[in-house]
Design a protein around this motif. Structure first.
Motif, PDB file in Angstrom:
ATOM      1  N   ARG A 161      27.954  30.643  44.292  1.00  0.00           N
ATOM      2  CA  ARG A 161      27.766  29.206  44.061  1.00  0.00           C
ATOM      3  C   ARG A 161      28.719  28.370  44.908  1.00  0.00           C
ATOM      4  O   ARG A 161      28.402  27.257  45.304  1.00  0.00           O
ATOM      5  CB  ARG A 161      27.981  28.882  42.580  1.00  0.00           C
ATOM      6  CG  ARG A 161      26.965  29.523  41.645  1.00  0.00           C
ATOM      7  CD  ARG A 161      27.325  29.251  40.198  1.00  0.00           C
ATOM      8  NE  ARG A 161      27.489  27.822  39.938  1.00  0.00           N
ATOM      9  CZ  ARG A 161      28.198  27.318  38.937  1.00  0.00           C
ATOM     10  NH1 ARG A 161      28.812  28.154  38.097  1.00  0.00           N
ATOM     11  NH2 ARG A 161      28.281  26.014  38.768  1.00  0.00           N
ATOM     12  N   PHE A 162      29.917  28.915  45.147  1.00  0.00           N
ATOM     13  CA  PHE A 162      30.930  28.182  45.901  1.00  0.00           C
ATOM     14  C   PHE A 162      31.478  29.074  47.017  1.00  0.00           C
ATOM     15  O   PHE A 162      32.615  29.540  46.961  1.00  0.00           O
ATOM     16  CB  PHE A 162      32.072  27.739  44.985  1.00  0.00           C
ATOM     17  CG  PHE A 162      31.628  26.952  43.779  1.00  0.00           C
ATOM     18  CD1 PHE A 162      31.361  25.601  43.895  1.00  0.00           C
ATOM     19  CD2 PHE A 162      31.471  27.560  42.547  1.00  0.00           C
ATOM     20  CE1 PHE A 162      30.951  24.861  42.789  1.00  0.00           C
ATOM     21  CE2 PHE A 162      31.059  26.849  41.440  1.00  0.00           C
ATOM     22  CZ  PHE A 162      30.797  25.490  41.565  1.00  0.00           C
ATOM     23  N   PRO A 163      30.685  29.356  48.058  1.00  0.00           N
ATOM     24  CA  PRO A 163      31.125  30.281  49.112  1.00  0.00           C
ATOM     25  C   PRO A 163      32.372  29.810  49.851  1.00  0.00           C
ATOM     26  O   PRO A 163      33.170  30.640  50.294  1.00  0.00           O
ATOM     27  CB  PRO A 163      29.908  30.362  50.043  1.00  0.00           C
ATOM     28  CG  PRO A 163      29.116  29.115  49.761  1.00  0.00           C
ATOM     29  CD  PRO A 163      29.322  28.822  48.322  1.00  0.00           C
ATOM     30  N   LEU A 164      32.561  28.501  49.979  1.00  0.00           N
ATOM     31  CA  LEU A 164      33.734  28.000  50.683  1.00  0.00           C
ATOM     32  C   LEU A 164      35.011  28.182  49.872  1.00  0.00           C
ATOM     33  O   LEU A 164      36.110  28.146  50.416  1.00  0.00           O
ATOM     34  CB  LEU A 164      33.550  26.516  51.029  1.00  0.00           C
ATOM     35  CG  LEU A 164      32.422  26.182  52.008  1.00  0.00           C
ATOM     36  CD1 LEU A 164      32.360  24.686  52.247  1.00  0.00           C
ATOM     37  CD2 LEU A 164      32.612  26.918  53.333  1.00  0.00           C
ATOM     38  N   ALA A 165      34.859  28.358  48.559  1.00  0.00           N
ATOM     39  CA  ALA A 165      36.033  28.508  47.701  1.00  0.00           C
ATOM     40  C   ALA A 165      36.542  29.938  47.646  1.00  0.00           C
ATOM     41  O   ALA A 165      37.683  30.169  47.253  1.00  0.00           O
ATOM     42  CB  ALA A 165      35.721  28.023  46.285  1.00  0.00           C
ATOM     43  N   VAL A 166      35.709  30.908  48.041  1.00  0.00           N
ATOM     44  CA  VAL A 166      36.100  32.320  47.937  1.00  0.00           C
ATOM     45  C   VAL A 166      37.348  32.631  48.757  1.00  0.00           C
ATOM     46  O   VAL A 166      38.301  33.216  48.231  1.00  0.00           O
ATOM     47  CB  VAL A 166      34.928  33.238  48.346  1.00  0.00           C
ATOM     48  CG1 VAL A 166      35.393  34.697  48.402  1.00  0.00           C
ATOM     49  CG2 VAL A 166      33.789  33.096  47.345  1.00  0.00           C
ATOM     50  N   PRO A 167      37.415  32.269  50.048  1.00  0.00           N
ATOM     51  CA  PRO A 167      38.659  32.557  50.795  1.00  0.00           C
ATOM     52  C   PRO A 167      39.867  31.816  50.252  1.00  0.00           C
ATOM     53  O   PRO A 167      40.997  32.271  50.418  1.00  0.00           O
ATOM     54  CB  PRO A 167      38.330  32.112  52.228  1.00  0.00           C
ATOM     55  CG  PRO A 167      37.183  31.167  52.092  1.00  0.00           C
ATOM     56  CD  PRO A 167      36.399  31.652  50.926  1.00  0.00           C
ATOM     57  N   VAL A 168      39.649  30.679  49.605  1.00  0.00           N
ATOM     58  CA  VAL A 168      40.767  29.949  49.004  1.00  0.00           C
ATOM     59  C   VAL A 168      41.364  30.758  47.862  1.00  0.00           C
ATOM     60  O   VAL A 168      42.587  30.892  47.735  1.00  0.00           O
ATOM     61  CB  VAL A 168      40.305  28.562  48.499  1.00  0.00           C
ATOM     62  CG1 VAL A 168      41.443  27.860  47.761  1.00  0.00           C
ATOM     63  CG2 VAL A 168      39.811  27.720  49.656  1.00  0.00           C
ATOM     64  N   ILE A 169      40.499  31.319  47.019  1.00  0.00           N
ATOM     65  CA  ILE A 169      40.973  32.138  45.904  1.00  0.00           C
ATOM     66  C   ILE A 169      41.622  33.416  46.415  1.00  0.00           C
ATOM     67  O   ILE A 169      42.656  33.857  45.916  1.00  0.00           O
ATOM     68  CB  ILE A 169      39.810  32.466  44.951  1.00  0.00           C
ATOM     69  CG1 ILE A 169      39.255  31.186  44.322  1.00  0.00           C
ATOM     70  CG2 ILE A 169      40.252  33.445  43.879  1.00  0.00           C
ATOM     71  CD1 ILE A 169      40.248  30.445  43.456  1.00  0.00           C
ATOM     72  N   ARG A 170      41.014  34.020  47.439  1.00  0.00           N
ATOM     73  CA  ARG A 170      41.522  35.292  47.946  1.00  0.00           C
ATOM     74  C   ARG A 170      42.856  35.143  48.655  1.00  0.00           C
ATOM     75  O   ARG A 170      43.762  35.962  48.489  1.00  0.00           O
ATOM     76  CB  ARG A 170      40.513  35.909  48.922  1.00  0.00           C
ATOM     77  CG  ARG A 170      39.126  36.143  48.353  1.00  0.00           C
ATOM     78  CD  ARG A 170      39.110  37.267  47.343  1.00  0.00           C
ATOM     79  NE  ARG A 170      37.730  37.626  46.984  1.00  0.00           N
ATOM     80  CZ  ARG A 170      37.412  38.356  45.942  1.00  0.00           C
ATOM     81  NH1 ARG A 170      38.346  38.809  45.133  1.00  0.00           N
ATOM     82  NH2 ARG A 170      36.140  38.641  45.676  1.00  0.00           N
ATOM     83  N   LYS A 171      42.994  34.090  49.490  1.00  0.00           N
ATOM     84  CA  LYS A 171      44.183  33.975  50.332  1.00  0.00           C
ATOM     85  C   LYS A 171      44.992  32.708  50.086  1.00  0.00           C
ATOM     86  O   LYS A 171      46.056  32.550  50.677  1.00  0.00           O
ATOM     87  CB  LYS A 171      43.786  34.015  51.815  1.00  0.00           C
ATOM     88  CG  LYS A 171      43.305  35.379  52.275  1.00  0.00           C
ATOM     89  CD  LYS A 171      43.148  35.410  53.792  1.00  0.00           C
ATOM     90  CE  LYS A 171      42.801  36.809  54.280  1.00  0.00           C
ATOM     91  NZ  LYS A 171      42.689  36.873  55.758  1.00  0.00           N
ATOM     92  N   GLY A 172      44.492  31.814  49.234  1.00  0.00           N
ATOM     93  CA  GLY A 172      45.195  30.550  49.027  1.00  0.00           C
ATOM     94  C   GLY A 172      45.745  30.379  47.643  1.00  0.00           C
ATOM     95  O   GLY A 172      46.031  29.256  47.219  1.00  0.00           O
TER      96      GLY A 172
END
Length: 490
Positions: free
Chosen positions: A158-169
């Motif tokens: 649903r929020f593909p742009l948020a995935v790297p934020v959760i993983r690395k941010g």
């Protein structure tokens, strides 16, 4: 299999009660904390006596003492999270406040989270089960990171742009560049973009609506002071050190650890203290023994000089092209001396006007060993340290630009560019590792007077580093117009 920890829990709880007799404020804090947990329904009396694992309530309530988490591999390193935070033009920080209170434990597993408590020693010990995930434990950072990673898996479509934020941010429950889902309420929002904050209710902001008027207000971000509305810079939290009459090894070690520097931005200043403490440590001076007069004078000068860091401002942003973040290169400088060795990394980026900018990204330092202080070997160790640091950056952060390594040691440069098996074991092992880590990069020579890593191998005082352009921006040739051709014209 876990054994019976109840007797140990009783002893630890009795020790805590002895502290309550001495510190009434501590007793009240614990009582209020437990009352709040009962009121919120986060604990319950154990239904039956059991021999399942128990532990006494020894973690300080947050109102008394802030518990610092340990690092776990499921979450990125602190310095990697901050580096990723420095890359984009616009930045956001938020806090998943009270996350642990929203993480409920399955009823069958609550028997593994039991504590002892009573309001006063005249009452019998009561056994409670915690119904929510406990914070303040060594495993708590893992719990927070594990839940957020699962959130990225469940809601990533649903929020593909948020995935790297959760993983690395994300570091524990602090989110840099955040979104919201899964039922967690993110608070303490801050950003250097007013448009972003306008989409967030004001009661969830880190500071008041007057932030734009009072630009002196800082946002605490993973131990750093971030001023999003005051030129978008970081400032160093300088410890307030009391007057000092006697200087002991314990005092020196305690005070030097108070200067928090996760990125190594103050590497030359920090390594100076490390070099200083090496001598009394090697002399096996006791913790409480007074240092020699000359050493005490040096330390008093050093600690007084720390105040010079108060006006220091470090740009948060290290990439300057507003349209693309790929027009940049990475430069790592390495150096060694009889005192120590280290490396520093710079980002050189092209802005929209075709001008190059160079900024210090991070650094690492080591104190030279007491034995085996051969400069060529130390230079090789500095090159290896730089290789490891850049490899870590490439692995854990979003930096992918081309890399160049620089050293002022022609001997080390010759070793690195030769076959590793042509040297003796010490040199051969390190050359092989350097070649493995830097196989896609190039090694170049830099004159000693243009090598910023010379500062980190010898150390500087705070008053010397604050206005040193070589340290903060690297040698001037990195931004010469001729280097613009090295970037892709995208």
């Amino acid at each position: 299999m876990l054994g019976d920890s109840y007797p140990a829990a009783v002893r630890r709880f009795q020790q805590m009660e002895k502290r309550f007799f001495i510190d009434d404020h501590l007793r009240k804090s614990y009582s209020e904390f437990m009352e709040e947990y009962e009121r919120l329904g986060h604990i319950e009396l154990s239904p039956v006596a059991s021999r399942s694992p128990q532990f006494s309530f020894t973690s300080m309530p947050s109102s008394v003492q802030r518990v610092r988490p340990q690092k776990y591999h499921i979450q990125p390193a602190l310095f990697a999270t901050i580096i990723n935070f420095r890359l984009p033009r616009f930045a956001i920080s938020a806090d998943a406040e009270k996350m642990f209170r929203q993480m409920w434990v399955h009823p069958d597993d609550r028997k593994f989270q039991q504590i002892l408590w009573r309001n006063n020693p005249s009452e019998p010990n009561r056994k409670y089960q915690l119904k929510t995930v406990t914070y303040g434990l060594a495993s708590s950072p893992f719990h927070a990171a594990r839940v957020l990673n699962q959130l990225a898996t469940d809601e990533g479509h649903r929020f593909p742009l948020a995935v790297p934020v959760i993983r690395k941010g994300t570091y524990v429950d602090d989110v840099l560049r955040s979104t919201k889902s899964g039922g967690f309420v993110f608070r303490k929002w801050a950003s250097n973009c007013k448009t972003v904050l306008s989409q967030v209710p004001e009661e969830l902001w880190e500071t008041s609506a007057d932030l734009e008027l009072d630009r002196s207000q800082a946002v605490k971000t993973l131990g750093l002071l971030w001023f999003p509305h005051q030129h978008d810079v970081f400032k160093i939290k300088v410890p307030a050190l009391p007057e000092l009459e006697v200087v002991t090894k314990r005092i020196v070690v305690s005070e030097m650890s108070q200067l928090f520097d996760p990125l190594g931005l103050l590497g030359p200043v920090v390594v100076s203290a490390k070099m200083f403490i090496q001598s009394p440590w090697a002399a096996h001076i006791s913790w409480e023994s007074e240092l020699a007069k000359e050493a005490a004078v040096w330390w008093k000068k050093y600690r007084a000089n720390i105040k010079e860091l108060i006006p220091l401002q470090v740009p948060k942003r290290v990439l300057w092209n507003k349209d693309t973040e790929r027009q940049y290169s990475v430069h790592c400088f390495c150096d060694a001396s009889q005192k120590g060795f280290g490396c520093c990394v710079y980002i050189v980026s092209l802005d929209e006007y075709g001008q190059l900018h160079s900024h210090l990204l991070t650094s690492k330092s080591r104190v030279a060993p007491l034995r085996g202080k051969l400069i060529p070997r130390l230079e090789l160790r500095a090159a290896l340290l730089g290789s490891q640091l850049v490899h870590c950056i490439r692995t854990d952060t979003n930096i992918t630009g081309p890399i160049t390594f620089w050293t002022d040691s022609t001997i080390a440069l010759h070793c690195i560019k030769s076959r590793s098996n042509s040297w003796k074991v010490f040199v051969s092992n390190r050359v092989a590792e350097i070649q493995r880590l830097t196989k896609d990069a190039q090694w170049m020579h830099v004159p000693t007077d243009l090598n910023p890593a010379d500062h980190i191998s010898r150390g500087l005082l705070a008053s010397q580093i604050i206005y040193d352009k070589l340290w903060w921006h690297g040698p001037e040739y990195l931004t010469f117009p001729a280097n613009v051709s090295d970037f892709d014209a995208e």
